[in-house]
Design a protein around this motif. Structure first.
Motif, PDB file in Angstrom:
ATOM      1  N   MET A 241       0.830  -1.209   0.000  1.00 47.29           N
ATOM      2  CA  MET A 241       0.000   0.000   0.000  1.00 47.29           C
ATOM      3  C   MET A 241       0.861   1.254   0.000  1.00 47.29           C
ATOM      4  N   ARG A 242       1.945   1.230   0.754  1.00 46.70           N
ATOM      5  CA  ARG A 242       2.837   2.396   0.785  1.00 46.70           C
ATOM      6  C   ARG A 242       3.448   2.661  -0.592  1.00 46.70           C
ATOM      7  N   THR A 243       3.852   1.586  -1.252  1.00 45.03           N
ATOM      8  CA  THR A 243       4.413   1.743  -2.604  1.00 45.03           C
ATOM      9  C   THR A 243       3.355   2.270  -3.563  1.00 45.03           C
ATOM     10  N   LEU A 244       2.155   1.752  -3.430  1.00 50.78           N
ATOM     11  CA  LEU A 244       1.055   2.196  -4.285  1.00 50.78           C
ATOM     12  C   LEU A 244       0.733   3.663  -4.034  1.00 50.78           C
ATOM     13  N   ARG A 245       0.689   4.055  -2.760  1.00 48.21           N
ATOM     14  CA  ARG A 245       0.356   5.435  -2.400  1.00 48.21           C
ATOM     15  C   ARG A 245       1.429   6.403  -2.900  1.00 48.21           C
ATOM     16  N   LEU A 246       2.675   5.981  -2.833  1.00 49.30           N
ATOM     17  CA  LEU A 246       3.776   6.846  -3.251  1.00 49.30           C
ATOM     18  C   LEU A 246       3.762   7.088  -4.754  1.00 49.30           C
TER      19      LEU A 246
END
Length: 255
Positions: A241-246
């Motif tokens: 999710m963090r990678t997606l959000r970034l």
């Protein structure tokens, strides 16, 4: 040596293939071709190519190639035959001619063109006429021909990095990578529907690792998020999710 056209040759040669009145068998056709003169007939084949009559061009070139396989202009005849088969919608014949040319002429100055045309022909085989006519894009169709095309272009660039076809080959490789990535996403979504979440997550990760420069990275991350969520793998889900959000802050999976 420049080919010159003899008077009446084009009409006589065309009659061999259209009217069939002067020859009733393949052997007689070949003999008729030989009687007209290879240089004039080659000119006629080039004229047919110039007006888009690739079916007739490939007939003439094929007969010249079979009758004079080691003639002074045999290499150019074979290269033109490759293009005529491709443009005439005969990819299997084009591939067979390409493979023969490369096998017999590995050091020819135009062998890079043969490699390039092999990739282009395999790309064409990956396309489906009915899909194009109906405007349907089936990402889950067998990608084997695209994989072959990718290897053809890779081989061209590796062997002939300074080839005039190298830049075009690189662009086509990017297109193929996107095609292959779409296929992986289609398979991942199939696994999702079958509740095979581990397999789906693995497909998504495969896209991230092998096709990071394509448009399919976002759907790959989203598949992984969904899969990890279903598998109750909280840490992996949060990391993804963090990678997606970034990288894709507008993704609906972030809601």
């Amino acid at each position: 040596m420049k080919f010159t056209k003899k008077t009446g040759v084009a009409i006589l040669a065309a009659s061999i293939f259209t009217l069939g009145g002067c020859a009733s068998s393949e052997e007689e056709q070949i003999q008729a071709v030989a009687n007209q003169g290879v240089q004039a007939l080659y000119t006629d084949a080039r004229d047919s190519m110039s007006v888009g009559n690739f079916a007739q061009a490939s007939q003439i070139l094929g007969l010249i190639d079979s009758k004079y396989p080691f003639g002074a202009h045999s290499h150019q005849v074979q290269l033109d035959l490759i293009y005529s088969y491709y443009k005439g919608g005969k990819p299997d014949q084009a591939l067979a001619t390409i493979d023969r040319f490369v096998r017999l002429n590995p050091n020819h100055a135009d062998v890079d063109y043969a490699y390039f045309m092999r990739g282009v022909t395999n790309m064409e085989l990956d396309n489906n006429l009915f899909q194009e006519l109906l405007g349907v894009d089936r990402d889950d169709r067998d990608p084997s021909k695209s994989k072959e095309a990718f290897e053809d272009f890779r081989r061209l660039i590796q062997k002939y990095p300074n080839s005039k076809y190298a830049a075009d080959a690189r662009e086509r490789m990017l297109h193929i990578k996107n095609r292959l990535a779409k296929y992986e996403i289609a398979v991942a979504r199939f696994y999702m529907r079958r509740q095979a979440y581990v397999a789906a997550a693995n497909r998504g990760r495969y896209v991230i690792e092998n096709f990071p420069d394509t448009s399919q990275v976002q759907p790959a991350l989203e598949v992984m998020v969904s899969s990890y969520d279903q598998l109750n793998l909280t840490e992996l889900k949060e990391n993804t999710m963090r990678t997606l959000r970034l990288n894709y802050p507008d993704s609906e999976f972030l809601d």
